[in-house]
Design a protein around this motif. Structure first.
Motif, PDB file in Angstrom:
ATOM      1  N   UNK A  50       0.838  -1.190   0.000  1.00  0.00           N
ATOM      2  CA  UNK A  50       0.000   0.000   0.000  1.00  0.00           C
ATOM      3  C   UNK A  50       0.877   1.246   0.000  1.00  0.00           C
ATOM      4  N   UNK A  51       0.398   2.312  -0.634  1.00  0.00           N
ATOM      5  CA  UNK A  51       1.166   3.541  -0.676  1.00  0.00           C
ATOM      6  C   UNK A  51       1.466   4.051   0.731  1.00  0.00           C
ATOM      7  N   UNK A  52       0.529   3.875   1.644  1.00  0.00           N
ATOM      8  CA  UNK A  52       0.765   4.355   3.008  1.00  0.00           C
ATOM      9  C   UNK A  52       1.848   3.567   3.737  1.00  0.00           C
ATOM     10  N   UNK A  53       2.228   2.391   3.181  1.00  0.00           N
ATOM     11  CA  UNK A  53       3.266   1.579   3.812  1.00  0.00           C
ATOM     12  C   UNK A  53       4.642   1.774   3.181  1.00  0.00           C
ATOM     13  N   UNK A  54       4.736   2.634   2.173  1.00  0.00           N
ATOM     14  CA  UNK A  54       6.035   2.928   1.568  1.00  0.00           C
ATOM     15  C   UNK A  54       6.830   3.818   2.524  1.00  0.00           C
ATOM     16  N   UNK A  55       8.063   3.413   2.815  1.00  0.00           N
ATOM     17  CA  UNK A  55       8.883   4.157   3.770  1.00  0.00           C
ATOM     18  C   UNK A  55       9.558   5.368   3.146  1.00  0.00           C
ATOM     19  N   UNK A  56       9.877   5.298   1.859  1.00  0.00           N
ATOM     20  CA  UNK A  56      10.521   6.416   1.182  1.00  0.00           C
ATOM     21  C   UNK A  56      10.450   6.186  -0.318  1.00  0.00           C
ATOM     22  N   UNK A  77      -2.012  11.020  -1.775  1.00  0.00           N
ATOM     23  CA  UNK A  77      -1.580  11.328  -0.412  1.00  0.00           C
ATOM     24  C   UNK A  77      -2.398  12.433   0.231  1.00  0.00           C
ATOM     25  N   UNK A  78      -2.852  13.392  -0.563  1.00  0.00           N
ATOM     26  CA  UNK A  78      -3.529  14.555   0.024  1.00  0.00           C
ATOM     27  C   UNK A  78      -5.038  14.548  -0.125  1.00  0.00           C
ATOM     28  N   UNK A  79      -5.570  13.873  -1.130  1.00  0.00           N
ATOM     29  CA  UNK A  79      -6.985  14.056  -1.443  1.00  0.00           C
ATOM     30  C   UNK A  79      -7.767  12.757  -1.595  1.00  0.00           C
ATOM     31  N   UNK A  80      -7.205  11.640  -1.151  1.00  0.00           N
ATOM     32  CA  UNK A  80      -7.899  10.361  -1.334  1.00  0.00           C
ATOM     33  C   UNK A  80      -7.906   9.592  -0.023  1.00  0.00           C
ATOM     34  N   UNK A  81      -7.809   8.284  -0.116  1.00  0.00           N
ATOM     35  CA  UNK A  81      -8.001   7.423   1.037  1.00  0.00           C
ATOM     36  C   UNK A  81      -6.697   6.961   1.681  1.00  0.00           C
ATOM     37  N   UNK A  82      -5.587   7.568   1.309  1.00  0.00           N
ATOM     38  CA  UNK A  82      -4.286   7.220   1.889  1.00  0.00           C
ATOM     39  C   UNK A  82      -4.081   8.046   3.149  1.00  0.00           C
ATOM     40  N   UNK A  83      -3.957   7.365   4.256  1.00  0.00           N
ATOM     41  CA  UNK A  83      -3.839   8.061   5.538  1.00  0.00           C
ATOM     42  C   UNK A  83      -2.438   7.885   6.097  1.00  0.00           C
ATOM     43  N   UNK A  84      -1.650   8.921   5.963  1.00  0.00           N
ATOM     44  CA  UNK A  84      -0.295   8.930   6.499  1.00  0.00           C
ATOM     45  C   UNK A  84       0.264  10.351   6.365  1.00  0.00           C
ATOM     46  N   UNK A  85       1.398  10.599   7.000  1.00  0.00           N
ATOM     47  CA  UNK A  85       2.068  11.870   6.839  1.00  0.00           C
ATOM     48  C   UNK A  85       2.856  11.904   5.539  1.00  0.00           C
ATOM     49  N   UNK A  86       3.599  12.974   5.306  1.00  0.00           N
ATOM     50  CA  UNK A  86       4.394  13.091   4.079  1.00  0.00           C
ATOM     51  C   UNK A  86       5.385  11.935   3.939  1.00  0.00           C
ATOM     52  N   UNK A  87       5.518  11.427   2.716  1.00  0.00           N
ATOM     53  CA  UNK A  87       6.482  10.369   2.430  1.00  0.00           C
ATOM     54  C   UNK A  87       7.859  10.988   2.201  1.00  0.00           C
ATOM     55  N   UNK A 112       3.297  20.777  -2.258  1.00  0.00           N
ATOM     56  CA  UNK A 112       3.967  19.503  -2.468  1.00  0.00           C
ATOM     57  C   UNK A 112       4.650  19.008  -1.185  1.00  0.00           C
ATOM     58  N   UNK A 113       5.081  19.959  -0.337  1.00  0.00           N
ATOM     59  CA  UNK A 113       5.738  19.559   0.900  1.00  0.00           C
ATOM     60  C   UNK A 113       4.772  18.942   1.909  1.00  0.00           C
ATOM     61  N   UNK A 114       3.478  19.099   1.692  1.00  0.00           N
ATOM     62  CA  UNK A 114       2.503  18.421   2.546  1.00  0.00           C
ATOM     63  C   UNK A 114       2.366  16.943   2.188  1.00  0.00           C
ATOM     64  N   UNK A 115       2.745  16.592   0.956  1.00  0.00           N
ATOM     65  CA  UNK A 115       2.699  15.197   0.514  1.00  0.00           C
ATOM     66  C   UNK A 115       4.049  14.510   0.643  1.00  0.00           C
TER      67      UNK A 115
END
Length: 249
Positions: A50-56, A77-87, A112-115
């Motif tokens: 999952x995108x939210x599980x990518x470390x970098x 990352x900013x407008x959908x169902x992915x819940x995490x901080x910036x990658x 972009x720095x928010x994502x």
């Protein structure tokens, strides 16, 4: 513990029906690195993690076939169902402004720095991502471009896009696997030919060569054969991975 390499895509300069552009998932234990985010790679990435599980995310250079899916990842990352901080995003100088230039469509700059938590690469840059150690070297591609060596029990060196150069050979010295582009059918100032990829692997003493980013005028079979003529170790082609990647160890 070794490294797993999953090929998300390796087409150039545009994706084919069954092969996105350059993108790879490198993983070990619970650490996951998205390495290059070329056109169409975000889709197959989700078959494996999952995108939210990518470390970098690590980006070799800013040509679209290596970075375009950062734009779609931004919206995820900013407008959908992915819940995490910036990658954490490691990429060439100017990557933040390049992304903002594409994404901004109004009077205010897109955040972009928010994502992405952005770090600009430089020659000799070192970083730790989970249990992985990353060392970056500048390579020859006509624009700011980088190769990376990843170590975590075993070692994987990725050329990014590059002409043959001493810095890539030194970075790959003794690596278990060299993932090397072989875009050009004939000699080029900005890319490897398959023969060049074989020579780079031989000079570096790599344990195994995987040719990738093979151009439209060379078949994968020809690329492997041509690389094998200059390198004595095993040579494979970076076919997109339908399931979990094979161990590099």
């Amino acid at each position: 513990m070794g490294l797993d390499l999953t090929v998300l895509g390796c087409a150039t300069p545009y994706p084919s029906a069954d092969n996105p552009c350059s993108g790879y998932l490198v993983s070990t234990g619970d650490t996951r690195l998205w390495m290059d985010a070329g056109t169409g790679t975000l889709g197959p990435l989700q078959r494996h993690t999952k995108l939210q599980d990518v470390d970098a995310i690590w980006i070799s250079h800013l040509h679209a076939d290596h970075s375009a899916d950062l734009l779609t990842a931004y919206y995820a990352l900013l407008f959908a169902d992915v819940e995490r901080g910036p990658i954490p995003l490691l990429g060439p100088p100017g990557i933040a402004d390049r992304l903002a230039g594409f994404l901004t469509n109004g009077p205010e700059r897109s955040p972009v720095e928010s994502a992405f938590e952005i770090t600009e690469l430089h020659d000799g840059h070192q970083a730790t991502v989970g249990s992985m150690r990353l060392t970056t070297a500048a390579v020859e591609h006509g624009i700011p471009a980088f190769a990376v060596r990843i170590e975590a029990g075993s070692s994987l060196t990725y050329s990014g896009d590059s002409a043959p150069c001493d810095s890539l050979v030194e970075l790959a010295r003794g690596t278990d696997v060299l993932l090397c582009e072989a875009e050009s059918a004939t000699k080029s100032e900005v890319h490897h030919t398959p023969e060049d990829a074989g020579e780079t692997a031989e000079a570096a003493g790599a344990g195994r060569l995987i040719v990738t980013h093979v151009g439209r005028f060379v078949t994968p079979q020809d690329a492997v054969s041509r690389a094998s003529s200059r390198y004595g170790g095993p040579v494979d082609f970076a076919s997109p991975t339908p399931a979990r990647g094979g161990l590099t160890r």
